[in-house]
Scaffold this motif. Structure first.
Motif, PDB file in Angstrom:
ATOM      1  N   MET A  88       0.834  -1.189   0.000  1.00  0.00           N
ATOM      2  CA  MET A  88       0.000   0.000   0.000  1.00  0.00           C
ATOM      3  C   MET A  88       0.876   1.248   0.000  1.00  0.00           C
ATOM      4  SD  MET A  88      -2.602   1.521   2.790  1.00  0.00           S
ATOM      5  CE  MET A  88      -1.413   2.780   3.196  1.00  0.00           C
ATOM      6  N   SER A  89       0.523   2.239  -0.810  1.00  0.00           N
ATOM      7  CA  SER A  89       1.335   3.438  -0.941  1.00  0.00           C
ATOM      8  C   SER A  89       1.358   4.245   0.352  1.00  0.00           C
ATOM      9  CB  SER A  89       0.792   4.318  -2.073  1.00  0.00           C
ATOM     10  OG  SER A  89       1.496   5.537  -2.125  1.00  0.00           O
ATOM     11  N   ARG A  90       2.551   4.715   0.706  1.00  0.00           N
ATOM     12  CA  ARG A  90       2.701   5.589   1.871  1.00  0.00           C
ATOM     13  C   ARG A  90       3.256   6.940   1.435  1.00  0.00           C
ATOM     14  NH1 ARG A  90       5.752   1.314   5.944  1.00  0.00           N
ATOM     15  NH2 ARG A  90       4.928  -0.567   4.957  1.00  0.00           N
ATOM     16  N   GLU A  91       2.989   7.314   0.203  1.00  0.00           N
ATOM     17  CA  GLU A  91       3.528   8.556  -0.343  1.00  0.00           C
ATOM     18  C   GLU A  91       2.662   9.747   0.046  1.00  0.00           C
ATOM     19  OE1 GLU A  91       6.469   8.917  -1.983  1.00  0.00           O
ATOM     20  OE2 GLU A  91       6.672   6.851  -1.268  1.00  0.00           O
ATOM     21  N   PRO A  92       3.256  10.943   0.112  1.00  0.00           N
ATOM     22  CA  PRO A  92       2.463  12.146   0.365  1.00  0.00           C
ATOM     23  C   PRO A  92       1.458  12.403  -0.746  1.00  0.00           C
ATOM     24  CG  PRO A  92       4.812  12.570   0.689  1.00  0.00           C
ATOM     25  CD  PRO A  92       4.697  11.223   0.048  1.00  0.00           C
ATOM     26  N   VAL A  93       0.471  13.200  -0.441  1.00  0.00           N
ATOM     27  CA  VAL A  93      -0.504  13.658  -1.426  1.00  0.00           C
ATOM     28  C   VAL A  93      -0.248  15.144  -1.651  1.00  0.00           C
ATOM     29  CG1 VAL A  93      -2.946  13.972  -1.947  1.00  0.00           C
ATOM     30  CG2 VAL A  93      -2.193  11.950  -0.679  1.00  0.00           C
ATOM     31  N   TRP A  94      -0.086  15.520  -2.916  1.00  0.00           N
ATOM     32  CA  TRP A  94       0.306  16.893  -3.248  1.00  0.00           C
ATOM     33  C   TRP A  94      -0.811  17.618  -3.976  1.00  0.00           C
ATOM     34  CZ3 TRP A  94       4.803  18.495  -1.219  1.00  0.00           C
ATOM     35  CH2 TRP A  94       5.773  17.531  -0.910  1.00  0.00           C
ATOM     36  N   LEU A  95      -0.931  18.897  -3.681  1.00  0.00           N
ATOM     37  CA  LEU A  95      -1.779  19.809  -4.449  1.00  0.00           C
ATOM     38  C   LEU A  95      -0.935  20.740  -5.308  1.00  0.00           C
ATOM     39  CD1 LEU A  95      -4.301  20.721  -1.627  1.00  0.00           C
ATOM     40  CD2 LEU A  95      -4.847  19.450  -3.696  1.00  0.00           C
ATOM     41  N   THR A  96       0.340  20.858  -4.983  1.00  0.00           N
ATOM     42  CA  THR A  96       1.248  21.743  -5.709  1.00  0.00           C
ATOM     43  C   THR A  96       1.959  20.979  -6.822  1.00  0.00           C
ATOM     44  OG1 THR A  96       2.799  21.291  -3.902  1.00  0.00           O
ATOM     45  CG2 THR A  96       1.686  23.407  -3.884  1.00  0.00           C
ATOM     46  N   ALA A  97       2.321  21.696  -7.875  1.00  0.00           N
ATOM     47  CA  ALA A  97       3.031  21.090  -9.001  1.00  0.00           C
ATOM     48  C   ALA A  97       4.423  20.660  -8.566  1.00  0.00           C
ATOM     49  CB  ALA A  97       3.119  22.087 -10.153  1.00  0.00           C
ATOM     50  N   PRO A  98       5.011  19.650  -9.231  1.00  0.00           N
ATOM     51  CA  PRO A  98       6.321  19.135  -8.808  1.00  0.00           C
ATOM     52  C   PRO A  98       7.388  20.209  -8.639  1.00  0.00           C
ATOM     53  CG  PRO A  98       5.359  17.680 -10.436  1.00  0.00           C
ATOM     54  CD  PRO A  98       4.443  18.862 -10.341  1.00  0.00           C
ATOM     55  N   GLY A  99       7.459  21.156  -9.553  1.00  0.00           N
ATOM     56  CA  GLY A  99       8.504  22.168  -9.473  1.00  0.00           C
ATOM     57  C   GLY A  99       8.306  23.181  -8.365  1.00  0.00           C
ATOM     58  N   LYS A 100       7.119  23.197  -7.739  1.00  0.00           N
ATOM     59  CA  LYS A 100       6.829  24.185  -6.701  1.00  0.00           C
ATOM     60  C   LYS A 100       6.748  23.577  -5.310  1.00  0.00           C
ATOM     61  CE  LYS A 100       4.314  27.289  -9.826  1.00  0.00           C
ATOM     62  NZ  LYS A 100       3.055  28.021 -10.072  1.00  0.00           N
ATOM     63  N   ARG A 101       7.049  22.302  -5.200  1.00  0.00           N
ATOM     64  CA  ARG A 101       6.974  21.638  -3.905  1.00  0.00           C
ATOM     65  C   ARG A 101       8.219  21.944  -3.082  1.00  0.00           C
ATOM     66  NH1 ARG A 101       5.064  15.851  -6.525  1.00  0.00           N
ATOM     67  NH2 ARG A 101       3.031  16.612  -7.261  1.00  0.00           N
ATOM     68  N   PRO A 102       8.055  22.178  -1.784  1.00  0.00           N
ATOM     69  CA  PRO A 102       9.226  22.441  -0.935  1.00  0.00           C
ATOM     70  C   PRO A 102      10.119  21.214  -0.875  1.00  0.00           C
ATOM     71  CG  PRO A 102       7.250  22.158   0.394  1.00  0.00           C
ATOM     72  CD  PRO A 102       6.790  22.224  -1.023  1.00  0.00           C
ATOM     73  N   ALA A 103      11.403  21.441  -0.742  1.00  0.00           N
ATOM     74  CA  ALA A 103      12.358  20.330  -0.740  1.00  0.00           C
ATOM     75  C   ALA A 103      12.116  19.389   0.423  1.00  0.00           C
ATOM     76  CB  ALA A 103      13.781  20.880  -0.701  1.00  0.00           C
ATOM     77  N   ASP A 104      11.778  19.926   1.578  1.00  0.00           N
ATOM     78  CA  ASP A 104      11.558  19.084   2.746  1.00  0.00           C
ATOM     79  C   ASP A 104      10.529  19.753   3.640  1.00  0.00           C
ATOM     80  OD1 ASP A 104      11.619  17.293   4.781  1.00  0.00           O
ATOM     81  OD2 ASP A 104      13.534  17.957   5.602  1.00  0.00           O
ATOM     82  N   CYS A 105       9.288  19.326   3.521  1.00  0.00           N
ATOM     83  CA  CYS A 105       8.244  19.897   4.374  1.00  0.00           C
ATOM     84  C   CYS A 105       7.694  18.865   5.344  1.00  0.00           C
ATOM     85  CB  CYS A 105       7.114  20.469   3.522  1.00  0.00           C
ATOM     86  SG  CYS A 105       6.203  19.223   2.597  1.00  0.00           S
ATOM     87  N   GLY A 106       8.323  17.694   5.408  1.00  0.00           N
ATOM     88  CA  GLY A 106       7.928  16.700   6.389  1.00  0.00           C
ATOM     89  C   GLY A 106       6.783  15.809   5.994  1.00  0.00           C
TER      90      GLY A 106
END
Length: 354
Positions: free
Chosen positions: A1-19
């Motif tokens: 089962m995936s344990r990846e984050p869910v994003w609303l921001t585009a890949p290029g605008k995601r913070p490098a490390d937001c936890g």
């Protein structure tokens, strides 16, 4: 089962490390256990942004990430974080307002009303109030340390109050909770008998503040995240074996529905931070986003069932729990009744919405 984050921001605008990766891992460890969800909620309280503070998209991504991995984690954390946001809007420091001696409080927000029950507040001195009556839908009241609770100060007016849930006048009715969804988060009624309370805001403030609409959208972010978690199981299935046309059709339809709902959620976060989601505009935005995401959830539940068949429901405990949890959780949206409320609001405005 995936344990990846869910994003609303585009890949290029995601913070490098937001936890968010750590948040996803912590949610996976909850695995439906309310005690672990409370521990996670406490750990998130000081790091997750408040709505309207310029990082609302990060808040919604956090809630969605929790829900995609474990809905118990999301259900408990959302209420705790919402309470902290309410106290922040009231210019109250949670560390300085805690009653009852708890050093690491866990918060709930109990604001629902129910037929045949009522909670009344009476003033007994300067800034001294007591609560009497019954409040329905009090999630985890027997496990939390504190709660923000609405109570009637008159026949037509309600006010928000802070209470310590260890008060001896409180009786928590967990025996009535029989749900197969969110079974470890009992949300039964609580009886109050001469319970000390501290007011938060003036009469009607809880419903008038901009954060009321923002909090409702935050709940919808949890619904959306839960739907993403279901859809990820379909994605995994098409990678496990060569899919037929029906499976691909469901996958495409899921992508359309979830992408559209995620876009609305991201736009709502932007509007909140820009100051464009206050008053009537905030109420309309919340009604529209919640309605769209609730419909998306119902579509995703149906399509994942069609795409996957009975096996995951019968033999995959996390998937089966997620379906049951999400079906209950999304019923916080009142379906056609909320559509009626939105339609009435639009008609009263006298302005064409399209």
């Amino acid at each position: 089962m995936s344990r990846e984050p869910v994003w609303l921001t585009a890949p290029g605008k995601r913070p490098a490390d937001c936890g968010l990766q750590d948040t996803a891992a912590a949610a996976f460890a909850v695995n439906g256990d309310a005690g672990r969800a409370l521990d996670l909620s406490r750990s998130l309280g000081g790091s997750v942004p408040r709505p309207g503070n310029g990082q609302t998209v990060r808040l919604f991504e956090t809630l969605a990430t929790l829900a995609a991995v474990d809905l118990t984690a999301a259900r408990v954390a959302e209420a705790h974080l919402d309470a902290l946001s309410i106290l922040d809007q009231a210019d109250l420091d949670p560390a300085g307002v805690v009653v009852g001696g708890s050093t690491e409080p866990t918060w709930g927000v109990f604001a629902a009303e129910g037929a045949g029950v009522r909670l009344d507040a009476r003033q007994t001195g300067h800034e001294r109030w007591h609560l009497d009556g019954t409040k329905p839908w009090c999630s985890l009241a027997g496990s939390l340390s504190h709660a923000l609770i609405t109570a009637h100060t008159s026949a037509t007016t309600r006010r928000l109050f802070m209470v310590a849930l260890t008060d001896p006048g409180i009786t928590v009715r967990t025996d009535l909770w029989v749900s197969r969804g969110l079974p470890d988060v009992p949300s039964g009624p609580v009886e109050f008998r001469d319970v000390s309370a501290r007011p938060v805001g003036s009469d009607g403030w809880y419903l008038r503040r901009p954060g009321f609409a923002w909090g409702g959208i935050g709940v919808a972010a949890c619904w959306w995240g839960g739907a993403v978690g279901l859809a990820r199981r379909v994605w995994e299935s098409v990678l496990e074996r060569k899919p037929d046309q029906i499976a691909l059709s469901h996958l495409g339809a899921l992508d359309v529905a979830l992408t559209a709902a995620g876009t609305s959620l991201a736009a709502a976060a932007t509007a909140i931070d820009a100051g464009d989601a206050v008053g009537e505009q905030g109420a309309l935005l919340a009604a529209r986003v919640r309605g769209q995401i609730a419909r998306t959830v119902e579509d995703v539940v149906a399509r994942t069932g069609h795409a996957l068949g009975p096996a995951p429901l019968a033999f995959d405990p996390r998937h089966a729990a997620r379906v049951a949890d999400l079906q209950l959780y999304v019923r916080q949206h009142h379906a056609e009744r909320d559509d009626v409320a939105l339609g009435s609001r639009l008609r009263e405005s006298g302005v064409s919405p399209w």
